[in-house]
Design a protein around this motif. Structure first.
Motif, PDB file in Angstrom:
ATOM      1  N   ASP A 115       0.844  -1.195   0.000  1.00 60.55           N
ATOM      2  CA  ASP A 115       0.000   0.000   0.000  1.00 60.55           C
ATOM      3  C   ASP A 115       0.880   1.247   0.000  1.00 60.55           C
ATOM      4  OD1 ASP A 115      -2.083   1.764   0.139  1.00 60.55           O
ATOM      5  OD2 ASP A 115      -2.579   1.359   2.234  1.00 60.55           O
ATOM      6  N   GLN A 150       5.184   0.909  -8.741  1.00 56.30           N
ATOM      7  CA  GLN A 150       3.952   1.244  -8.023  1.00 56.30           C
ATOM      8  C   GLN A 150       3.815   2.760  -7.960  1.00 56.30           C
ATOM      9  OE1 GLN A 150       3.761   0.125  -3.871  1.00 56.30           O
ATOM     10  NE2 GLN A 150       1.538  -0.135  -3.955  1.00 56.30           N
ATOM     11  N   HIS A 153      -0.628   6.780  -4.526  1.00 58.77           N
ATOM     12  CA  HIS A 153      -2.003   6.422  -4.136  1.00 58.77           C
ATOM     13  C   HIS A 153      -2.412   5.102  -4.781  1.00 58.77           C
ATOM     14  CE1 HIS A 153      -3.428   9.377  -1.429  1.00 58.77           C
ATOM     15  NE2 HIS A 153      -3.307  10.403  -2.245  1.00 58.77           N
ATOM     16  N   ASN A 154      -1.631   4.059  -4.514  1.00 59.70           N
ATOM     17  CA  ASN A 154      -1.865   2.783  -5.184  1.00 59.70           C
ATOM     18  C   ASN A 154      -1.720   1.634  -4.195  1.00 59.70           C
ATOM     19  OD1 ASN A 154      -0.336   0.309  -6.647  1.00 59.70           O
ATOM     20  ND2 ASN A 154      -1.818   1.222  -8.050  1.00 59.70           N
ATOM     21  N   THR A 155      -2.605   0.668  -4.311  1.00 60.94           N
ATOM     22  CA  THR A 155      -2.516  -0.567  -3.539  1.00 60.94           C
ATOM     23  C   THR A 155      -2.379  -1.732  -4.509  1.00 60.94           C
ATOM     24  OG1 THR A 155      -3.875   0.332  -1.739  1.00 60.94           O
ATOM     25  CG2 THR A 155      -3.650  -2.057  -1.857  1.00 60.94           C
ATOM     26  N   THR A 156      -1.309  -2.495  -4.372  1.00 55.26           N
ATOM     27  CA  THR A 156      -1.010  -3.586  -5.293  1.00 55.26           C
ATOM     28  C   THR A 156      -0.996  -4.908  -4.541  1.00 55.26           C
ATOM     29  OG1 THR A 156       0.339  -2.117  -6.663  1.00 55.26           O
ATOM     30  CG2 THR A 156       0.645  -4.477  -6.976  1.00 55.26           C
TER      31      THR A 156
END
Length: 239
Positions: A115, A150, A153-156
């Motif tokens: 996250d 990534q 503001h990214n959740t992988t």
């Protein structure tokens, strides 16, 4: 015939050594100023030049520290950097077979959630990562993270297949059997990955992120849903 006058008791000379006049005795409070050769005075050394050089160096150093401090303050104020968080979301066991030679063949599928909460900072995960799963200091399986970028503001969600074959003597078998009966099997997941910070088009040099995740699961049966009863995370990084 008159006698010649007596010689003067005191004679003043001008700067060229000529007699300037005939005076009486010098005043009682007057002192003759001694004449010194110009070679008497010592020549100036280079100490003042060294002092000026040192002062200039300190001024430049202070200026650099000031500029770096202003840039760091600007960066932290504008970009508000945050450390990304990592979490083991799920653990699936594809194979957990004890072989006749007392070795253990395991295949796990671990899903890790990364996250990134930064609004203008991204991360690039490079080559050379490693993921290990251990039970009571014995390695069960290992693998590596994929290379990816990534954005902010990214959740992988990252799925990692881990494989391994390890010695599993009678002592470990008995300990694992006891943990299964209690329904609490402790596992340690170790993650090491090189990461670069990306701001706009600028990428930093790589640093290494270390994540140790202590898990307690209810079972390790292949094909069965595994519940994560508890988890604890420790993070560290090195340049």
């Amino acid at each position: 015939m008159n006698a010649p006058p007596p010689p003067p008791a005191y004679v003043m000379l001008d700067g060229q050594g000529m007699k300037k006049g005939n005076y009486g005795p010098p005043p009682s409070g007057r002192r003759n100023v001694p004449r010194y050769n110009s070679d008497y005075y010592p020549k100036k050394s280079g100490g003042s030049s060294c002092l000026r050089c040192i002062c200039c160096c300190y001024c430049i150093l202070f200026l650099l520290i000031f500029v770096v401090s202003v840039l760091a303050f600007y960066f932290y104020t504008v970009y508000e950097p945050k450390v990304p968080s990592y979490k083991v979301q799920s653990l699936d066991v594809k194979s957990f077979d004890l072989l006749p030679d007392f070795s253990l063949n395991t295949v796990f599928l671990v899903t890790v959630e990364a996250d990134n909460m930064n609004k203008a900072i991204g991360f690039t995960y490079g080559q050379g990562s490693s993921v290990l799963v251990e039970y009571t200091d014995s390695r069960l399986c290992s693998g590596s993270l994929p290379n990816f970028h990534q954005g902010p503001h990214n959740t992988t969600l990252i799925q990692i297949e881990l494989k391994g074959r390890s010695e599993f003597g009678t002592g470990l078998q008995q300990a694992l059997q006891d943990s299964k009966e209690k329904g609490r099997i402790p596992l340690l997941v170790r993650i090491q990955v090189p990461v670069s910070v990306v701001v706009g088009e600028i990428s930093s040099r790589q640093f290494h992120v270390f994540v140790n995740c202590t898990l307690v699961v209810d079972n390790l049966a292949p094909g069965k849903k595994i519940a994560i009863l508890s988890s604890k995370y420790n993070f560290d990084l090195t340049l």
